[in-house]
Design a protein around this motif. Structure first.
Motif, PDB file in Angstrom:
ATOM      1  N   HIS A  96       0.815  -1.220   0.000  1.00  7.49           N
ATOM      2  CA  HIS A  96       0.000   0.000   0.000  1.00  7.49           C
ATOM      3  C   HIS A  96       0.849   1.271   0.000  1.00  7.49           C
ATOM      4  O   HIS A  96       0.301   2.365  -0.084  1.00  7.49           O
ATOM      5  CB  HIS A  96      -0.923  -0.002   1.223  1.00  7.49           C
ATOM      6  CG  HIS A  96      -1.938  -1.092   1.226  1.00  7.49           C
ATOM      7  ND1 HIS A  96      -2.966  -1.162   0.329  1.00  7.49           N
ATOM      8  CD2 HIS A  96      -2.063  -2.189   2.029  1.00  7.49           C
ATOM      9  CE1 HIS A  96      -3.707  -2.237   0.567  1.00  7.49           C
ATOM     10  NE2 HIS A  96      -3.173  -2.889   1.594  1.00  7.49           N
ATOM     11  N   ARG A  97       2.161   1.105   0.151  1.00 13.30           N
ATOM     12  CA  ARG A  97       3.115   2.225   0.218  1.00 13.30           C
ATOM     13  C   ARG A  97       2.723   3.213   1.318  1.00 13.30           C
ATOM     14  O   ARG A  97       2.653   4.423   1.117  1.00 13.30           O
ATOM     15  CB  ARG A  97       3.239   2.896  -1.148  1.00 13.30           C
ATOM     16  CG  ARG A  97       3.795   1.913  -2.209  1.00 13.30           C
ATOM     17  CD  ARG A  97       4.273   2.584  -3.458  1.00 13.30           C
ATOM     18  NE  ARG A  97       4.775   1.575  -4.414  1.00 13.30           N
ATOM     19  CZ  ARG A  97       5.935   1.647  -5.069  1.00 13.30           C
ATOM     20  NH1 ARG A  97       6.730   2.691  -4.884  1.00 13.30           N
ATOM     21  NH2 ARG A  97       6.298   0.703  -5.911  1.00 13.30           N
ATOM     22  N   VAL A  98       2.522   2.630   2.502  1.00 11.24           N
ATOM     23  CA  VAL A  98       2.161   3.403   3.693  1.00 11.24           C
ATOM     24  C   VAL A  98       2.897   2.824   4.888  1.00 11.24           C
ATOM     25  O   VAL A  98       2.873   1.608   5.107  1.00 11.24           O
ATOM     26  CB  VAL A  98       0.640   3.358   3.959  1.00 11.24           C
ATOM     27  CG1 VAL A  98       0.309   4.036   5.292  1.00 11.24           C
ATOM     28  CG2 VAL A  98      -0.130   4.015   2.829  1.00 11.24           C
ATOM     29  N   ALA A  99       3.547   3.680   5.673  1.00  9.71           N
ATOM     30  CA  ALA A  99       4.218   3.250   6.905  1.00  9.71           C
ATOM     31  C   ALA A  99       3.313   3.552   8.092  1.00  9.71           C
ATOM     32  O   ALA A  99       2.909   4.708   8.287  1.00  9.71           O
ATOM     33  CB  ALA A  99       5.544   3.968   7.071  1.00  9.71           C
ATOM     34  N   PRO A 100       2.952   2.540   8.897  1.00  8.68           N
ATOM     35  CA  PRO A 100       2.110   2.790  10.071  1.00  8.68           C
ATOM     36  C   PRO A 100       2.814   3.709  11.069  1.00  8.68           C
ATOM     37  O   PRO A 100       4.047   3.781  11.107  1.00  8.68           O
ATOM     38  CB  PRO A 100       1.900   1.395  10.667  1.00  8.68           C
ATOM     39  CG  PRO A 100       2.241   0.443   9.574  1.00  8.68           C
ATOM     40  CD  PRO A 100       3.293   1.121   8.758  1.00  8.68           C
ATOM     41  N   PRO A 101       2.048   4.370  11.915  1.00 12.49           N
ATOM     42  CA  PRO A 101       2.666   5.238  12.916  1.00 12.49           C
ATOM     43  C   PRO A 101       3.159   4.457  14.130  1.00 12.49           C
ATOM     44  O   PRO A 101       2.780   3.305  14.357  1.00 12.49           O
ATOM     45  CB  PRO A 101       1.522   6.155  13.317  1.00 12.49           C
ATOM     46  CG  PRO A 101       0.301   5.291  13.183  1.00 12.49           C
ATOM     47  CD  PRO A 101       0.570   4.413  11.979  1.00 12.49           C
ATOM     48  N   THR A 102       4.011   5.105  14.897  1.00  8.53           N
ATOM     49  CA  THR A 102       4.353   4.657  16.244  1.00  8.53           C
ATOM     50  C   THR A 102       3.552   5.532  17.189  1.00  8.53           C
ATOM     51  O   THR A 102       3.686   6.765  17.150  1.00  8.53           O
ATOM     52  CB  THR A 102       5.851   4.837  16.536  1.00  8.53           C
ATOM     53  OG1 THR A 102       6.601   4.152  15.529  1.00  8.53           O
ATOM     54  CG2 THR A 102       6.213   4.306  17.912  1.00  8.53           C
ATOM     55  N   ILE A 103       2.699   4.940  18.004  1.00 10.24           N
ATOM     56  CA  ILE A 103       1.849   5.748  18.882  1.00 10.24           C
ATOM     57  C   ILE A 103       2.486   5.883  20.264  1.00 10.24           C
ATOM     58  O   ILE A 103       3.466   5.207  20.592  1.00 10.24           O
ATOM     59  CB  ILE A 103       0.429   5.178  18.983  1.00 10.24           C
ATOM     60  CG1 ILE A 103       0.413   3.817  19.709  1.00 10.24           C
ATOM     61  CG2 ILE A 103      -0.195   5.034  17.598  1.00 10.24           C
ATOM     62  CD1 ILE A 103      -1.008   3.324  20.033  1.00 10.24           C
ATOM     63  N   ASN A 104       1.933   6.789  21.048  1.00 10.71           N
ATOM     64  CA  ASN A 104       2.316   7.013  22.453  1.00 10.71           C
ATOM     65  C   ASN A 104       3.690   7.648  22.633  1.00 10.71           C
ATOM     66  O   ASN A 104       4.252   7.591  23.732  1.00 10.71           O
ATOM     67  CB  ASN A 104       2.254   5.700  23.252  1.00 10.71           C
ATOM     68  CG  ASN A 104       0.884   5.056  23.228  1.00 10.71           C
ATOM     69  OD1 ASN A 104      -0.119   5.744  23.183  1.00 10.71           O
ATOM     70  ND2 ASN A 104       0.849   3.736  23.238  1.00 10.71           N
ATOM     71  N   VAL A 105       4.249   8.231  21.589  1.00 12.96           N
ATOM     72  CA  VAL A 105       5.545   8.908  21.736  1.00 12.96           C
ATOM     73  C   VAL A 105       5.282  10.380  22.021  1.00 12.96           C
ATOM     74  O   VAL A 105       5.143  11.204  21.111  1.00 12.96           O
ATOM     75  CB  VAL A 105       6.416   8.758  20.469  1.00 12.96           C
ATOM     76  CG1 VAL A 105       7.804   9.337  20.712  1.00 12.96           C
ATOM     77  CG2 VAL A 105       6.523   7.289  20.065  1.00 12.96           C
ATOM     78  N   GLU A 106       5.180  10.708  23.299  1.00 10.52           N
ATOM     79  CA  GLU A 106       4.922  12.089  23.698  1.00 10.52           C
ATOM     80  C   GLU A 106       6.215  12.898  23.774  1.00 10.52           C
ATOM     81  O   GLU A 106       6.238  14.080  23.428  1.00 10.52           O
ATOM     82  CB  GLU A 106       4.190  12.112  25.035  1.00 10.52           C
ATOM     83  CG  GLU A 106       2.811  11.455  24.989  1.00 10.52           C
ATOM     84  CD  GLU A 106       2.121  11.456  26.330  1.00 10.52           C
ATOM     85  OE1 GLU A 106       2.701  12.005  27.302  1.00 10.52           O
ATOM     86  OE2 GLU A 106       1.011  10.897  26.419  1.00 10.52           O
ATOM     87  N   ASN A 107       7.282  12.247  24.250  1.00 12.74           N
ATOM     88  CA  ASN A 107       8.586  12.907  24.346  1.00 12.74           C
ATOM     89  C   ASN A 107       9.630  11.977  23.750  1.00 12.74           C
ATOM     90  O   ASN A 107      10.079  11.032  24.401  1.00 12.74           O
ATOM     91  CB  ASN A 107       8.927  13.230  25.804  1.00 12.74           C
ATOM     92  CG  ASN A 107       7.962  14.216  26.422  1.00 12.74           C
ATOM     93  OD1 ASN A 107       7.910  15.370  26.029  1.00 12.74           O
ATOM     94  ND2 ASN A 107       7.165  13.750  27.394  1.00 12.74           N
ATOM     95  N   LEU A 108      10.005  12.250  22.499  1.00 14.62           N
ATOM     96  CA  LEU A 108      10.932  11.381  21.792  1.00 14.62           C
ATOM     97  C   LEU A 108      12.305  11.403  22.447  1.00 14.62           C
ATOM     98  O   LEU A 108      12.873  12.468  22.714  1.00 14.62           O
ATOM     99  CB  LEU A 108      11.049  11.841  20.338  1.00 14.62           C
ATOM    100  CG  LEU A 108      11.935  11.006  19.419  1.00 14.62           C
ATOM    101  CD1 LEU A 108      11.389   9.596  19.264  1.00 14.62           C
ATOM    102  CD2 LEU A 108      12.060  11.677  18.052  1.00 14.62           C
TER     103      LEU A 108
END
Length: 423
Positions: A366-378
């Motif tokens: 689909h040429r889409v990268a899923p997100p990484t969630i819950n990253v409030e402070n990288l």
């Protein structure tokens, strides 16, 4: 047929995960950034330090008849559901031997589990203690053995070229798929059903992981507990489920007019030889696996635009992996979209490599990268070493052939990296 240079492709996918009962609903959940983590509602959870987990979204009892389910450990149930979906998705309508499009002697199965039938073993031990010898199920041994998922999948599809079960902790599912690629490339098989499964949401594994400080204790915020790369990450969340792919030689797939999701380029494997549970902090073993992959397959690093990272949400492991990527890819890492899907599914242990291979293949398709969630402070170290996809899914390049990696690492220092490329 004997060959060492056959092209291998992915023609079928299947999954049962904390985000959905099949691959399509799992992919939808990943792209939407939805968490499958929940509070544990069982009575035994009240005494646990960790009271959250990521159970499958759809119980296997909804698709497996009760008489059959009683003879299968939960891990084997997951594997069978995912394998049957992948088998049908690949266009096979019957068991090999009953279907002229695949020769059973040229069909293999490689399904891994990091722990195997742990719930069967522990539950039947409770039966032994509480009710006596005669009440122990006669199906216990075939259910608890680690090769039970692979054996049952092999029986279901009619595989006779070989049925295998790699066991390398949380790298098991990826190692199974890598082994399957080699089975086809070497000429042992034309088609292989491969993946990983795990079902370990049980008081003993949760107590053990919790006591070794490996799991998040963020019980008040289950959906925010798995937070790879966040400065406040405090361990993984245990998940369950399975992911399976059908791999096939390109020639075999073309002959039968199969749809191709992606090319399975190959694998890179190494071992840290550092510690039984802790990763080598600079990611040297991971970097070696990455370099082995590039050297063995001839994959152009410039083609790699996406990595489905192992990233379990542990303080040491997340950064070691990104350091390894930076070491091998250098400045090219700035153009690689890194996704940590365990932020949504939790950590499926031996099933992780299977589910994340499905996610990696679909990301390319689909040429889409899923997100990484819950990253409030990288974490600043994460920011310095990689481009982490956060918040929303990201489009991958739409022109030309692109490649993606699926990283998997396990206790014992096992490192496996798989590469896939658009067809």
């Amino acid at each position: 047929m004997s060959s060492t240079n056959r092209t291998v492709v992915v023609t079928g996918i299947g999954a049962i995960t904390p985000l959905g009962g099949d691959a399509a609903s799992t992919w939808e959940g990943l792209v939407a950034g939805r968490s499958g983590v929940k509070p544990l509602e069982q009575e035994w959870a009240a005494d646990q330090a960790v009271r959250i987990a990521a159970p499958v979204a759809v119980e296997p009892s909804e698709s497996i008849p009760r008489p059959q389910a009683r003879r299968l450990d939960r891990s084997a149930q997951f594997a069978l559901i995912a394998a049957q979906e992948a088998w049908a998705d690949a266009g096979f309508t019957a068991k090999a031997g009953d279907d002229s499009t695949v020769d059973p002697d040229r069909l293999g199965a490689v399904i891994a589990s990091g722990i195997g039938g742990v719930t069967t073993m522990l539950d039947q031990y409770d039966v032994l203690k509480e009710k006596g010898v005669r009440r122990v199920s006669p199906h216990t041994v075939p259910m608890l053995m680690p090769n039970s998922p692979s054996a049952n999948v092999g029986l279901a599809v009619g595989a006779r070229a070989g049925v295998h079960t790699p066991v390398s902790a949380c790298a098991s599912g990826a190692e199974a798929i890598g082994y399957a690629i080699e089975m086809i490339r070497s000429g042992r098989a034309d088609v292989v059903v491969a993946g990983g499964t795990e079902a370990a949401i049980h008081p003993l594994p949760i107590a053990a992981f919790g006591n070794m400080m490996a799991m998040s204790k963020n019980n008040d915020d289950p959906q925010g507990a798995s937070r790879p790369y966040d400065v406040a990450r405090d361990g993984f969340v245990l998940g369950e489920g399975a992911g399976v792919v059908v791999l096939e030689s390109a020639e075999h797939a073309e002959r039968r007019g199969a749809r191709v999701y992606a090319e399975a380029v190959g694998q890179g494997i190494s071992a840290d030889s550092h510690d039984i549970v802790q990763p080598e902090p600079e990611g040297r073993g991971i970097a070696q696996a990455l370099q082995n992959l590039l050297d063995r397959t001839g994959l152009d690093p410039a083609e790699v635009v996406h990595v489905n990272a192992h990233a379990t949400s542990t303080p040491a492991g997340d950064i070691a992996e990104l350091k390894a990527l930076r070491k091998v890819f250098g400045d090219d890492t700035d153009h690689i979209a890194v996704s940590a899907t365990k932020s949504m599914t939790g950590h499926l242990l031996g099933g992780a490599g299977g589910v994340e291979t499905v996610a990696t293949v679909l990301a390319l398709y689909h040429r889409v990268a899923p997100p990484t969630i819950n990253v409030e402070n990288l974490d600043p170290e994460a920011e310095a070493n990689a481009d982490v996809v956060r918040g929303e899914a990201r489009r991958l390049p739409v022109d030309g052939r692109i490649a993606a990696l699926n990283d998997s690492f396990g206790f014992g220092g096992h490192n496996v990296v798989l590469a896939f490329r658009t067809a």
